[in-house]
Design a protein around this motif. Structure first.
Motif, PDB file in Angstrom:
ATOM      1  N   GLN A  78       0.838  -1.209   0.000  1.00  0.00           N
ATOM      2  CA  GLN A  78       0.000   0.000   0.000  1.00  0.00           C
ATOM      3  C   GLN A  78       0.871   1.257   0.000  1.00  0.00           C
ATOM      4  O   GLN A  78       0.517   2.258  -0.621  1.00  0.00           O
ATOM      5  N   LEU A  79       2.016   1.200   0.685  1.00  0.00           N
ATOM      6  CA  LEU A  79       2.937   2.343   0.663  1.00  0.00           C
ATOM      7  C   LEU A  79       3.468   2.582  -0.751  1.00  0.00           C
ATOM      8  O   LEU A  79       3.622   3.724  -1.176  1.00  0.00           O
ATOM      9  N   SER A 108       9.279   2.564  -5.616  1.00  0.00           N
ATOM     10  CA  SER A 108       9.377   1.156  -6.007  1.00  0.00           C
ATOM     11  C   SER A 108       9.314   0.247  -4.775  1.00  0.00           C
ATOM     12  O   SER A 108       9.550   0.684  -3.648  1.00  0.00           O
ATOM     13  N   ASN A 109       9.016  -1.035  -5.026  1.00  0.00           N
ATOM     14  CA  ASN A 109       9.027  -2.025  -3.941  1.00  0.00           C
ATOM     15  C   ASN A 109      10.376  -2.059  -3.220  1.00  0.00           C
ATOM     16  O   ASN A 109      10.399  -2.038  -1.989  1.00  0.00           O
ATOM     17  N   PRO A 110      11.499  -2.116  -3.953  1.00  0.00           N
ATOM     18  CA  PRO A 110      12.786  -2.142  -3.253  1.00  0.00           C
ATOM     19  C   PRO A 110      13.025  -0.877  -2.408  1.00  0.00           C
ATOM     20  O   PRO A 110      13.579  -0.966  -1.311  1.00  0.00           O
ATOM     21  N   ALA A 111      12.597   0.271  -2.914  1.00  0.00           N
ATOM     22  CA  ALA A 111      12.785   1.515  -2.148  1.00  0.00           C
ATOM     23  C   ALA A 111      11.976   1.486  -0.864  1.00  0.00           C
ATOM     24  O   ALA A 111      12.475   1.837   0.215  1.00  0.00           O
ATOM     25  N   ILE A 112      10.713   1.053  -0.952  1.00  0.00           N
ATOM     26  CA  ILE A 112       9.865   0.969   0.246  1.00  0.00           C
ATOM     27  C   ILE A 112      10.436  -0.057   1.223  1.00  0.00           C
ATOM     28  O   ILE A 112      10.477   0.180   2.432  1.00  0.00           O
ATOM     29  N   THR A 113      10.890  -1.191   0.716  1.00  0.00           N
ATOM     30  CA  THR A 113      11.476  -2.220   1.584  1.00  0.00           C
ATOM     31  C   THR A 113      12.663  -1.647   2.353  1.00  0.00           C
ATOM     32  O   THR A 113      12.786  -1.845   3.569  1.00  0.00           O
ATOM     33  N   ARG A 159      14.811   0.413   7.439  1.00  0.00           N
ATOM     34  CA  ARG A 159      15.543   1.455   8.189  1.00  0.00           C
ATOM     35  C   ARG A 159      14.678   2.038   9.308  1.00  0.00           C
ATOM     36  O   ARG A 159      15.152   2.252  10.426  1.00  0.00           O
ATOM     37  N   LEU A 160      13.399   2.311   9.026  1.00  0.00           N
ATOM     38  CA  LEU A 160      12.502   2.854  10.047  1.00  0.00           C
ATOM     39  C   LEU A 160      12.347   1.882  11.212  1.00  0.00           C
ATOM     40  O   LEU A 160      12.310   2.297  12.379  1.00  0.00           O
ATOM     41  N   ALA A 161      12.262   0.589  10.904  1.00  0.00           N
ATOM     42  CA  ALA A 161      12.147  -0.423  11.955  1.00  0.00           C
ATOM     43  C   ALA A 161      13.451  -0.523  12.741  1.00  0.00           C
ATOM     44  O   ALA A 161      13.434  -0.603  13.979  1.00  0.00           O
ATOM     45  N   ASP A 210       6.981  -0.470  13.998  1.00  0.00           N
ATOM     46  CA  ASP A 210       6.831  -1.877  14.373  1.00  0.00           C
ATOM     47  C   ASP A 210       6.226  -2.615  13.191  1.00  0.00           C
ATOM     48  O   ASP A 210       5.258  -2.144  12.596  1.00  0.00           O
ATOM     49  N   ARG A 211       6.813  -3.760  12.855  1.00  0.00           N
ATOM     50  CA  ARG A 211       6.256  -4.634  11.813  1.00  0.00           C
ATOM     51  C   ARG A 211       5.527  -5.770  12.519  1.00  0.00           C
ATOM     52  O   ARG A 211       6.110  -6.456  13.347  1.00  0.00           O
ATOM     53  N   ARG A 212       4.260  -5.956  12.155  1.00  0.00           N
ATOM     54  CA  ARG A 212       3.464  -7.016  12.774  1.00  0.00           C
ATOM     55  C   ARG A 212       2.946  -7.947  11.681  1.00  0.00           C
ATOM     56  O   ARG A 212       2.414  -7.474  10.678  1.00  0.00           O
TER      57      ARG A 212
END
Length: 160
Positions: free
Chosen positions: A56-57, A64-69, A74-76, A82-84
């Motif tokens: 969704q981001l 791109s998917n790699p950029a969001i990943t 990094r944010l986590a 938090d990733r759930r």
């Protein structure tokens, strides 16, 4: 006769100044948090939509998917997100802003929020309505302009 025909570019100049000041403020907040502007804006999207997925981001940002990943990782890593795991699909995960980050943001934004409330409190109903109309219109123009630029970029990339 329009404002532009009269040589009155106040609206355009104010819009440019507002854009500059918003960007510089968010750059300062991002730097304070150890982030770049893009990471900070992605974090803002996660805060606005708790449980948003990385896919969704991608849709919301055009990144791109790699950029969001990379950004989510990094944010986590920095403790902002938090990733759930998704309860219905264990391969997917939902993103939430970490509680500590919420406290940091509240502290950073409190002085500006107080000043903005004071500004609005000093306006009468007619002034508030005019400002609301201008801001709402500006937001919609920015939304449409962003979508158009994104479509043009994707179209040009598809031709390459």
């Amino acid at each position: 006769m329009t404002a532009r025909e009269n040589g009155d570019d106040d609206g355009r100049a104010m819009g440019q100044e507002l854009s500059l000041r918003v960007i510089l403020f968010h750059e300062a907040v991002a730097a304070h948090l150890g982030l770049n502007a893009t990471e900070h804006k992605v974090l803002s999207l996660i805060a606005r939509e708790p449980g948003i997925s990385p896919g969704q981001l991608v849709d919301r940002t055009g990144l791109s998917n790699p950029a969001i990943t990379k950004i989510v990782h990094r944010l986590a890593e920095l403790g902002h997100v938090d990733r759930r795991r998704d309860g219905s699909d264990g391969r997917r995960y939902a993103l939430h802003v970490a509680e500590g980050h919420r406290r940091d943001l509240a502290r950073l934004f409190a002085p500006m929020a107080e000043a903005m409330n004071g500004l609005v409190d000093g306006m009468d109903d007619v002034e508030r309505a005019a400002v609301t109309r201008w801001l709402t219109g500006t937001i919609e123009i920015l939304r449409r302009s962003t979508a158009e630029l994104t479509r043009e970029r994707e179209s040009a990339a598809g031709r390459e």
